[in-house]
Design a protein around this motif. Structure first.
Motif, PDB file in Angstrom:
ATOM      1  N   ARG A 182       0.883  -1.124   0.140  1.00 30.38           N
ATOM      2  CA  ARG A 182       0.028   0.033   0.015  1.00 30.38           C
ATOM      3  C   ARG A 182       0.597   1.222   0.131  1.00 30.38           C
ATOM      4  N   TRP A 183       1.852   1.178   0.822  1.00 28.65           N
ATOM      5  CA  TRP A 183       2.914   2.164   0.732  1.00 28.65           C
ATOM      6  C   TRP A 183       3.571   2.623  -0.528  1.00 28.65           C
ATOM      7  N   LEU A 184       3.913   1.511  -1.181  1.00 28.93           N
ATOM      8  CA  LEU A 184       4.782   1.649  -2.485  1.00 28.93           C
ATOM      9  C   LEU A 184       3.556   2.114  -3.370  1.00 28.93           C
ATOM     10  N   SER A 185       2.445   2.036  -3.443  1.00 28.51           N
ATOM     11  CA  SER A 185       1.312   2.141  -4.020  1.00 28.51           C
ATOM     12  C   SER A 185       1.201   3.922  -4.098  1.00 28.51           C
ATOM     13  N   GLU A 186       1.113   4.529  -2.831  1.00 29.05           N
ATOM     14  CA  GLU A 186       1.213   5.779  -2.397  1.00 29.05           C
ATOM     15  C   GLU A 186       2.491   6.384  -3.026  1.00 29.05           C
TER      16      GLU A 186
END
Length: 281
Positions: free
Chosen positions: A145-149
């Protein structure tokens, strides 16, 4: 009269990477608040500094901040240092700085080494704008999720990663970062300093048994090349007729010249000329 809080940047690897001002401040302050007193003691011993130190890290910050504030309010000078680099960047310091500002206690940053700055300068990517993240989350679900952001940020971004997890993180980044250029800076300023360049997939495959400390720099998002509208038939035909008007250039050569000028296949130019020719007959 209150004292002063000094935020002192210390070496991220090479012990020579410390300013003369930083050394003077560390000698003159009343106490050094260190993230790891054992690690800081090696730096102090190397430069012949005998200033007393106390531990100051994320696990004792709640109690240590009031203690340090009390000393500052009594007029003492306090220096904060992290294990490496500039305090408050993924390291202790921010809470104490905010408390000092609230109580109108002077805060004096002593600039120096910074792993993210060193990494992004060596990456060759644009620095303005530039966003710094901390460490990637531990859990895979949170990390994805962090990488997507992170991937939604179009400009240069950097973050830290542990050696046992950097390959996994880059593998998970393949789907969201795609072909974005990445630089992995390893062991900055140390003997085995290394800059690895490539895409997330290429770097994940290259890091077979990673060791050391890693700073990952993600370059700007790739902007698709804007394709201009192809020249209409009239433009292609007019240029063709202009070239062949004096009869000195052969029909085939004229078509080739127009096609090259507009980066179009010769058949497109031929078809345009024939269509315009038919429309006026």
């Amino acid at each position: 009269m209150t004292g002063t809080l000094f935020l002192v940047a210390t070496p991220i690897g090479n012990l020579e990477d410390i300013t003369l001002r930083a050394l003077r401040v560390l000698r003159e302050v009343d106490v050094i608040a260190a993230e790891d007193t054992r690690r800081t003691s090696r730096l102090l011993a190397h430069h012949g500094i005998d200033t007393p130190s106390v531990s100051f890290h994320e696990h004792n910050a709640r109690n240590r901040v009031p203690q340090l504030l009390s000393r500052l309010e009594r007029g003492e000078r306090v220096a904060v240092v992290s294990d490496a680099g500039t305090p408050s960047i993924s390291d202790p310091g921010l809470e104490l700085v905010q408390a000092c500002i609230e109580k109108r206690i002077a805060v004096d940053p002593i600039p120096g080494p910074s792993a993210p700055l060193a990494a992004v300068v060596g990456s060759g990517f644009p620095l303005i704008p530039w966003t710094i993240f901390g460490f990637a989350p531990n859990r895979s679900k949170d990390r994805k999720r962090w990488l997507s952001e992170l991937a939604r940020i179009p400009h240069t971004v950097c973050f830290f990663e542990a050696p046992h997890r950097v390959r996994v993180t880059l593998t998970e980044a393949v789907d969201v970062l795609g072909e974005r250029p990445i630089v992995v800076a390893r062991e900055l300023t140390k003997v085995h300093q290394e800059f690895l360049r490539g895409t997330a997939k290429e770097l994940a495959n290259a890091l077979i048994a990673p060791k050391g400390e890693f700073t990952v720099v993600v370059g700007p998002a790739l902007v698709p090349e804007i394709q201009s509208d192809p020249a209409p038939d009239r433009v292609l035909a007019d240029e063709f007729w202009l070239i062949t008007n004096n009869g000195e250039v052969a029909r085939r050569d004229a078509i080739s010249q127009v096609a090259k000028r507009h980066n179009r296949p010769a058949r497109d130019v031929y078809a345009a000329v024939e269509r315009l020719k038919s429309s006026v007959e």
